[in-house]
Design a protein around this motif. Structure first.
Motif, short mmCIF file in Angstrom:
data_model
loop_
_atom_site.label_atom_id
_atom_site.label_comp_id
_atom_site.label_asym_id
_atom_site.label_seq_id
_atom_site.Cartn_x
_atom_site.Cartn_y
_atom_site.Cartn_z
N TRP A 46 66.53 -95.83 78.19
CA TRP A 46 66.48 -94.40 77.94
C TRP A 46 67.72 -93.90 77.23
CZ3 TRP A 46 61.71 -93.14 79.23
CH2 TRP A 46 61.09 -93.78 80.32
N GLU B 276 60.37 -90.02 80.09
CA GLU B 276 60.02 -90.52 81.42
C GLU B 276 59.18 -89.47 82.14
OE1 GLU B 276 62.33 -92.56 85.17
OE2 GLU B 276 63.07 -90.64 84.41
N LYS C 20 65.08 -87.93 80.06
CA LYS C 20 65.21 -89.30 79.61
C LYS C 20 64.23 -89.55 78.48
CE LYS C 20 66.91 -91.35 83.91
NZ LYS C 20 66.69 -92.40 84.93
N ARG C 21 64.75 -89.94 77.33
CA ARG C 21 63.95 -90.13 76.13
C ARG C 21 63.94 -91.60 75.74
NH1 ARG C 21 63.76 -84.80 74.12
NH2 ARG C 21 65.41 -83.48 74.98
N VAL D 84 69.61 -90.57 77.85
CA VAL D 84 69.66 -89.47 78.81
C VAL D 84 70.45 -88.33 78.20
CG1 VAL D 84 70.35 -88.78 81.13
CG2 VAL D 84 69.52 -91.09 80.72
N ILE E 83 71.73 -93.39 84.47
CA ILE E 83 71.36 -93.57 83.06
C ILE E 83 70.18 -94.51 82.91
CG2 ILE E 83 72.23 -94.16 80.76
CD1 ILE E 83 73.62 -91.78 82.11
N GLY E 84 70.17 -95.61 83.64
CA GLY E 84 69.03 -96.50 83.55
C GLY E 84 69.35 -97.91 83.96
N THR F 273 73.28 -93.97 77.09
CA THR F 273 72.34 -95.06 77.31
C THR F 273 73.08 -96.25 77.90
OG1 THR F 273 70.53 -96.31 76.27
CG2 THR F 273 72.57 -96.07 74.99
#
Length: 248
Positions: free
Chosen positions: A157, A17, A2-3, A159, A236-237, A124
């Motif tokens: 994030w 993360e 995860k960026r 992903v 994903i978030g 995302t």
């Protein structure tokens, strides 16, 4: 992996993360609430899908489209996780739209659907607010509906595609002030991710950093100033956003 992109200590950082915290590219680890969250990418061309879930089309009394209904979004619309979205003072109906965002990873032209995932960098979460007051119809969305400043939170994030086993089988949920108000699954998309990439790349080149917002399921309701809206896509978030008055 995860960026993310965050602001911390007066600078913008790439981050990942790390066990509930954020690890900056320079190695420092900071708390998630210690950073200002930015969109996880700097979007280039952004394609947004209208009526891409049959239940949402039925909810609005529209016939489901037989060809992707696509419109474009400008970069001014995007804000990050925990950002504030302004609700114009004169509107009567402004609703969230929980969406899976597909981020293109490399140049794509005339891609066949069986090869489409090879061109995806990652995924995302987006919350693509719509203002019904300005809507002409869903086949001709007015610019004021979908291109307003701050009206598309995205993140937290990006992903990596390799970490998402099946993007066409992810649960979506939206909560307003802690109450579940929308739920669905990407399995119910009318036009799947591979179909959308094949369709778009058939007549134009997709580039790294382009984003496809894949539409929203049924369950959209009006939001008010002060509401906390959380849009969540499984794996994903969880994207948090607050509605504020237009005077902010």
């Amino acid at each position: 992996m995860k960026r993310a992109r965050v602001a911390y200590g007066g600078a913008i950082h790439s981050a990942v993360e790390m066990e509930g915290s954020v690890k900056l590219a320079d190695g420092r680890v900071v708390a998630e609430d210690a950073v200002v969250w930015l969109p996880p990418i700097e979007p280039r061309t952004v394609f947004a899908l209208g009526l891409n879930y049959a239940d949402h089309a039925a909810e609005l009394a529209f016939t489901a489209p037989t060809e992707p209904l696509v419109f474009l979004k400008g970069p001014n619309t995007f804000i990050g996780h925990r950002g504030q979205t302004r609700r114009p003072a004169d509107v009567t109906y402004m609703h969230y739209e929980c969406e899976l965002g597909v981020v293109i990873g490399r140049s794509a032209r005339k891609v066949k659907r069986e090869d489409a995932y090879d061109y995806v960098a990652g995924y995302t979460v987006a919350n693509d607010y719509a203002i019904r007051d300005y809507l002409e119809n869903y086949y001709r969305p007015n610019l004021r509906v979908k291109n307003r400043d701050t009206c598309t939170p995205i993140g937290p994030w990006l992903v990596d595609a390799a970490d998402v086993a099946d993007p066409m089988n992810l649960a979506l949920h939206t909560y307003v002030n802690g109450k579940l108000v929308q739920q669905g699954t990407t399995a119910d998309m009318i036009f799947s991710i591979p179909v959308l990439i094949e369709y778009l790349s058939s007549f134009m080149t997709l580039n790294a950093g382009d984003v496809i917002l894949t539409g929203t399921p049924k369950g959209s309701v009006d939001t008010k100033v002060g509401d906390e809206v959380i849009t969540e896509v499984e794996g994903i978030g969880r994207l948090v956003n607050t509605i504020v008055g237009d005077e902010v």
